[in-house]
Design an enzyme around this catalytic site. Structure first.
Site, short mmCIF file in Angstrom:
data_model
loop_
_atom_site.label_atom_id
_atom_site.label_comp_id
_atom_site.label_asym_id
_atom_site.label_seq_id
_atom_site.Cartn_x
_atom_site.Cartn_y
_atom_site.Cartn_z
N ASP A 51 0.84 -1.20 0.00
CA ASP A 51 0.00 0.00 0.00
C ASP A 51 0.88 1.26 0.00
OD1 ASP A 51 0.85 -0.16 2.61
OD2 ASP A 51 -1.14 -0.06 3.53
N SER A 52 2.20 1.06 0.04
CA SER A 52 3.15 2.16 -0.17
C SER A 52 2.92 2.79 -1.55
CB SER A 52 4.59 1.68 -0.04
OG SER A 52 4.81 0.57 -0.88
N ASP A 90 -1.13 -6.28 -0.34
CA ASP A 90 -1.17 -5.64 0.97
C ASP A 90 -2.60 -5.17 1.24
OD1 ASP A 90 0.00 -4.63 3.23
OD2 ASP A 90 1.08 -3.00 2.23
N LYS A 119 -1.27 -9.48 2.83
CA LYS A 119 -0.49 -9.04 4.01
C LYS A 119 -1.40 -8.21 4.91
CE LYS A 119 2.89 -5.75 3.88
NZ LYS A 119 2.40 -4.75 4.87
N GLU A 121 -1.29 -5.93 8.64
CA GLU A 121 -0.49 -5.30 9.69
C GLU A 121 -1.14 -5.54 11.06
OE1 GLU A 121 0.33 -1.13 9.05
OE2 GLU A 121 1.08 -1.50 7.02
N GLU A 188 9.20 -4.69 10.41
CA GLU A 188 9.63 -3.37 9.90
C GLU A 188 10.08 -2.45 11.04
OE1 GLU A 188 6.87 -1.33 7.31
OE2 GLU A 188 8.17 0.43 7.21
#
Ligand code: KIV
Length: 270
Positions: A51-52, A90, A119, A121, A188
């Site tokens: 999502d960056s 993501d 993915k 978080e 991270e």
């Protein structure tokens, strides 16, 4: 036709990744489109459609406004460009707040793209969501440590693992994700000692970003590592190419040649 020989000639699966722990470091990069995915095909074991892309591709300030529709669109493009790496989508902010919502959204990902995993978080509080997904045949890559989707609730991007208490917390989180069925975990923005403790505690691979060298693999955002994202450079980013300045040089030559009518010459005309 490309004369380049890929380093990896077989499709990478979850089994491949599991077997690499303690044997060979795993390489992962982000990609958001087919062109770059094609360049990365056969070169790295994993591609993350991160999502960056909300920053690198869309020019937004953070990842929070990325939508599932956008993530699916970019993952379709990446899957069109690369067939060998394990491709991970993501899950964007707000798309996995309950097990039911996560299953509905991740099912869309499997039905509308060829991504092999999603993915998510979060620490142990996300374990029920990861368990719901893995029990419904959806593979999950965890993500702990500095979590960009927690930017506002954490009050900024904060490096983790600076105290033994926090290292213990991270290890507890990682173990909860492993028990819930995650096949690997992105770690991270943590101190190298923390990444080491997490990696040692798990039987699944860890993939580090800004986490030192003790993890089972590394991931970098392509536009950072190739020097295209100039807004800022985090300490952990090594630039393997000065992409932005190469593009500018090429563009200046093009501009000059158009202005002085050197391009297109006979060679480039019908
Ligand atoms: O969105 C992303 O690119 C990521 C990586 C930084 C791991 O989550």
């Amino acid at each position: 036709m490309s004369i380049h020989t890929p380093k990896i000639d077989k499709r990478v699966t979850l089994t491949t990744i599991a077997k690499m722990k303690g044997v060979e470091p795993i390489t992962m990069v982000t990609a958001y489109d087919a062109l770059f995915a094609q360049l990365f095909d056969g070169e790295v074991e994993m591609i993350l459609v991160g999502d960056s892309l909300n920053m690198s591709f869309l020019g937004k300030e953070d990842t929070l406004s990325a939508t599932l529709d956008q993530m699916i669109y970019h993952t379709q493009a990446v899957c069109n460009g690369a067939s060998l790496p394990l491709i991970v989508l993501d899950m964007p902010f707000g798309s996995y707040t309950t097990p039911e919502q996560a299953i509905t959204n991740a099912t869309r990902v499997y039905q509308e793209t060829k991504a092999q995993a999603v993915k998510i978080e979060g620490g142990k509080e996300r374990a029920p969501i990861i368990e719901a997904l893995t029990q419904n045949a959806i593979a999950v890559l965890g993500h702990i440590g500095l979590m960009p989707q927690y930017l506002r609730s954490d009050g900024g991007y904060k490096v983790r693992g600076k105290s033994q208490k926090d290292i213990d917390q991270l290890v507890e989180d990682a173990l909860a994700l492993e028990r819930a069925g995650a096949f690997a975990i992105v770690v991270e923005g943590v101190k190298p000692e923390a990444a080491h403790a997490i990696t040692e505690a798990l039987s699944i691979p860890t993939i580090g970003i800004g986490a030192g060298s003790a993890t089972d693999g590394q991931v970098l955002v392509w536009s950072d590592m190739f020097g295209f994202f100039e807004a800022f450079k985090p300490k952990f980013v090594k630039q393997y190419l000065n992409g932005a300045s190469q593009i500018r040089k090429g563009l200046t030559r093009y501009r000059d040649e158009v202005k002085n009518r050197a391009f297109p010459s006979k060679e480039y005309s019908y």
